[in-house]
Design a protein around this motif. Structure first.
Motif, PDB file in Angstrom:
ATOM      1  N   VAL A   1      73.864  83.747  34.032  1.00 14.19           N
ATOM      2  CA  VAL A   1      72.920  82.662  34.323  1.00 14.19           C
ATOM      3  C   VAL A   1      71.509  83.212  34.495  1.00 14.19           C
ATOM      4  O   VAL A   1      70.528  82.582  34.061  1.00 14.19           O
ATOM      5  CB  VAL A   1      73.371  81.894  35.586  1.00 14.19           C
ATOM      6  N   LEU A   2      71.370  84.378  35.095  1.00 14.00           N
ATOM      7  CA  LEU A   2      70.049  84.983  35.239  1.00 14.00           C
ATOM      8  C   LEU A   2      69.433  85.285  33.870  1.00 14.00           C
ATOM      9  O   LEU A   2      68.214  85.152  33.686  1.00 14.00           O
ATOM     10  CB  LEU A   2      70.149  86.264  36.069  1.00 14.00           C
TER      11      LEU A   2
ATOM     12  N   MET B   1      71.405  77.966  38.890  1.00 11.16           N
ATOM     13  CA  MET B   1      72.580  78.792  39.167  1.00 11.16           C
ATOM     14  C   MET B   1      73.784  77.923  39.527  1.00 11.16           C
ATOM     15  O   MET B   1      74.898  78.130  39.004  1.00 11.16           O
ATOM     16  CB  MET B   1      72.264  79.764  40.304  1.00 11.16           C
TER      17      MET B   1
ATOM     18  N   LEU C   1      82.710  86.073  39.539  1.00 12.10           N
ATOM     19  CA  LEU C   1      81.579  85.216  39.877  1.00 12.10           C
ATOM     20  C   LEU C   1      80.260  85.968  39.725  1.00 12.10           C
ATOM     21  O   LEU C   1      79.245  85.392  39.288  1.00 12.10           O
ATOM     22  CB  LEU C   1      81.739  84.705  41.307  1.00 12.10           C
ATOM     23  N   ALA C   2      80.254  87.248  40.055  1.00 10.67           N
ATOM     24  CA  ALA C   2      79.033  88.046  39.893  1.00 10.67           C
ATOM     25  C   ALA C   2      78.660  88.167  38.418  1.00 10.67           C
ATOM     26  O   ALA C   2      77.474  88.096  38.059  1.00 10.67           O
ATOM     27  CB  ALA C   2      79.231  89.429  40.515  1.00 10.67           C
TER      28      ALA C   2
ATOM     29  N   ARG D   1      85.412  87.507  43.127  1.00 10.85           N
ATOM     30  CA  ARG D   1      84.005  87.769  43.422  1.00 10.85           C
ATOM     31  C   ARG D   1      83.335  88.539  42.289  1.00 10.85           C
ATOM     32  O   ARG D   1      82.164  88.281  41.967  1.00 10.85           O
ATOM     33  CB  ARG D   1      83.887  88.548  44.734  1.00 10.85           C
TER      34      ARG D   1
ATOM     35  N   GLN E   1      79.370  85.985  36.067  1.00  9.01           N
ATOM     36  CA  GLN E   1      78.853  84.682  35.663  1.00  9.01           C
ATOM     37  C   GLN E   1      77.411  84.499  36.132  1.00  9.01           C
ATOM     38  O   GLN E   1      76.560  83.976  35.394  1.00  9.01           O
ATOM     39  CB  GLN E   1      79.740  83.580  36.236  1.00  9.01           C
ATOM     40  N   ALA E   2      77.129  84.909  37.362  1.00 11.15           N
ATOM     41  CA  ALA E   2      75.772  84.771  37.892  1.00 11.15           C
ATOM     42  C   ALA E   2      74.779  85.612  37.089  1.00 11.15           C
ATOM     43  O   ALA E   2      73.635  85.186  36.853  1.00 11.15           O
ATOM     44  CB  ALA E   2      75.746  85.183  39.360  1.00 11.15           C
TER      45      ALA E   2
ATOM     46  N   LEU F   1      77.202  77.750  37.162  1.00 14.01           N
ATOM     47  CA  LEU F   1      78.438  78.235  37.791  1.00 14.01           C
ATOM     48  C   LEU F   1      79.457  77.114  37.928  1.00 14.01           C
ATOM     49  O   LEU F   1      80.669  77.317  37.716  1.00 14.01           O
ATOM     50  CB  LEU F   1      78.126  78.832  39.166  1.00 14.01           C
TER      51      LEU F   1
END
Length: 580
Positions: free
Chosen positions: A122-123, A169, A115-116, A112, A118-119, A173
């Motif tokens: 993307v932002l 997003m 993944l955060a 998690r 990576q997010a 991802l």
């Protein structure tokens, strides 16, 4: 001509930069403890190997792009200023992904948290203008217009379209994680990435999309240099830092190639070019869903594992997967030249399905997946049917005013789920409330040897009441034993809670009438046996109407926890299950 020669220069500089930087990165990985050791499970390499290859890859990329940006090689291109102005977002997002990968390669972080990170990258890309606002697929132009939120980021106004943000997003991802999943064998991710980035370079040059061609050529050159060290036996692995960076950059190339340039391409072509990692990821998701495993769980059923299981060595398996990926890249080039998306889609899907079916059939994986899929569907039906029966029974128990009706409902629901109630007993503060050594509906005595699954639940109401229920599953049922016993446990817990409330209600009424507490139904010396199910009182209804409301709330919460997979832990619970 100047611009065309610049692409060759970009490729060469990225190649040499990665070749020269990778030995130093190897020493850094050893110093930082980023070592991948064989585990005799998924990792099929022979010895301990450094895994920070993403740093060498990033150095080659940065060298080539800096040379182009500051060397004046693209002065003849009108869009060079606009392209260079967007590179801050690419640089910052790539740096964040490298940091996330570095920490995971050296210290390991939770999925998690990864993944955060990576997010967040993307932002950054979204704020820098690299986003999906519309895309073309199979001749259809899809606009992602929707609710817009006006924000301020670092003092700059930013308008955010919710559909555009969600699709962007998901795209990035997905790109990062499919390359992360396929990086499981020497030279696989780097070689396939070289083929994909090289194909996208040719497509971008064909469409005169200079900015995309620069990024794709730099990535191809850096991957070609890294493949010299990553070919079997590998001296260094990409690691999460490298695989995530490849996915991020290919995602950027795919987005910009389908949105910008004199002749844009369909988003379908980058997807087809990534057909191998996408197919492997789709199979992994389906395989884990069918077997009710977490998506983050590891297994040895990836494409390269199946090829190794067929007797191929890592080099042969890599070459075979290169051929398959080369076929898909050829399909993309054919579709771009003929401007025919449908032809490319049919050829690509046919090739992927044929390859996966042949491969999984040779390893009996296809037959196993088909059997597991049928079992998953059957279990889903059983879960829904058991949930419906149990929930209805719980609600009926909430309306019962004496124990005989509660016990009848419990036995009837158990029978519906294919089980027999062999014994029920209930005590409170050490005093026996009721006991039934043998259920009235049982066909076998308790002392008889039982064959098949059985379970004993000892459940507390949360206070001082203990309910014991012994169950045995009959041979005629089609419901799985674990499903039946799990739902009957919930029902038994609701039964214990209801009996406790009935006792408390009668004690309150007895106290109001001035009767002694010892005369309540909660003691063995009661003048009227509680197990015979007498009506508690003719005036109990108003009190029950008040006490039922929190009960329903508690049972509803228990039911919600059960539906979402949360466990309900009784104070004491022992169960034994036999194989059917």
């Amino acid at each position: 001509m100047m611009i065309s020669n610049s692409f060759l220069l970009i490729f060469a500089v990225a190649f040499m930069g990665c070749v020269l930087a990778t030995p130093l990165v190897t020493r850094i990985a050893i110093w930082a403890g980023a070592i991948d050791r064989p585990d005799q499970f998924r990792r099929i390499h022979k010895g301990a190997t450094p895994r920070l290859g993403g740093l060498g890859l990033a150095f080659g990329l940065a060298s080539a792009i800096m040379l182009v940006g500051y060397g004046g090689y693209l002065n003849d291109w009108p869009g060079v200023q606009e392209w260079w102005a967007c590179q801050w977002a690419v640089f910052l997002a790539g740096l964040i992904v490298l940091m996330v990968g570095f920490v995971d390669d050296t210290r390991s972080i939770a999925p998690r948290m990864k993944l955060a990170g990576q997010a967040f990258a993307v932002l950054i890309l979204f704020a820098g203008g690299i986003r999906i606002q519309r895309f073309d697929i199979l001749g259809m132009a899809i606009d992602l217009d929707g609710p817009v939120i006006d924000l301020s980021m670092a003092g700059m106004p930013l308008s955010v379209s919710i559909p555009s943000l969600i699709v962007t997003m998901l795209w990035f991802l997905a790109c990062m994680n499919i390359w992360n999943l396929i990086d499981g064998m020497d030279g696989l991710a780097s070689g396939v990435g070289l083929l994909v980035s090289g194909t996208l370079t040719l497509v971008a040059i064909h469409n005169q999309n200079v900015g995309v061609a620069i990024m794709a050529a730099a990535l191809a050159g850096s991957l070609a240099g890294f493949l010299l060290y990553n070919w079997h036996p590998a001296c260094i692995f990409l690691g999460d830092s490298g695989s995530l960076l490849i996915g991020l950059l290919i995602g950027i190339i795919g987005v910009q190639g389908s949105l910008k340039g004199p002749s844009t391409i369909s988003i379908l072509f980058p997807i087809l070019a990534m057909g191998l990692p996408i197919s492997d990821t789709a199979m992994a998701i389906f395989r884990r869903w069918v077997r009710n495993l977490p998506l983050s769980s590891a297994d040895r059923r990836h494409v390269h594992h199946l090829l190794i299981g067929l007797g191929l060595n890592p080099r042969q398996a890599a070459l075979l997967l290169y051929c398959f990926s080369g076929f898909l890249c050829g399909v993309v080039l054919l579709g771009v030249c003929l401007k025919n998306e449908m032809l490319a889609l049919i050829l690509g899907l046919s090739g992927c399905l044929a390859f996966l079916l042949i491969l999984t059939s040779r390893m009996d994986e296809f037959a196993n997946l088909r059997g597991d899929f049928k079992a998953r569907i059957a279990r889903g039906r059983q879960e829904r049917a058991a949930a419906k029966l149990t929930w209805e029974a719980i609600q009926r128990i909430e309306l019962c005013e004496h124990v005989a009706a509660i016990r009848t409902l419990l036995e009837a629901t158990a029978h519906e789920l294919g089980c027999q109630v062999e014994r029920i007993s209930c005590t409170r503060n050490g005093d026996e409330i009721f006991a039934e050594e043998e259920a009235q509906s049982a066909s076998l005595p308790v002392s008889a040897p039982l064959s098949g699954p059985s379970a004993v639940f000892r459940l507390s109401s949360g206070k001082d009441l203990l309910l014991t229920v012994a169950l045995h599953q009959t041979s005629e049922t089609s419901t799985a034993a674990d499903i039946a016993f799990r739902f009957l446990q919930r029902l038994s817990l609701a039964t214990a809670e209801r009996i406790e409330r009935l006792l408390l209600t009668q004690e309150e009424e007895s106290h109001d009438r001035g009767e002694a507490t010892s005369g309540s139904l909660g003691h063995a010396s009661s003048s009227e046996p509680f197990s015979n199910g007498p009506r508690l009182s003719s005036q109990v209804s108003p009190v029950l109407a008040i006490s039922t409301t929190p009960s329903l709330t508690r049972v509803s919460l228990n039911w919600l926890r059960m539906t979402l997979g949360w466990s309900v832990r009784p104070v004491v619970h022992h169960s034994t299950l036999g194989d059917k």
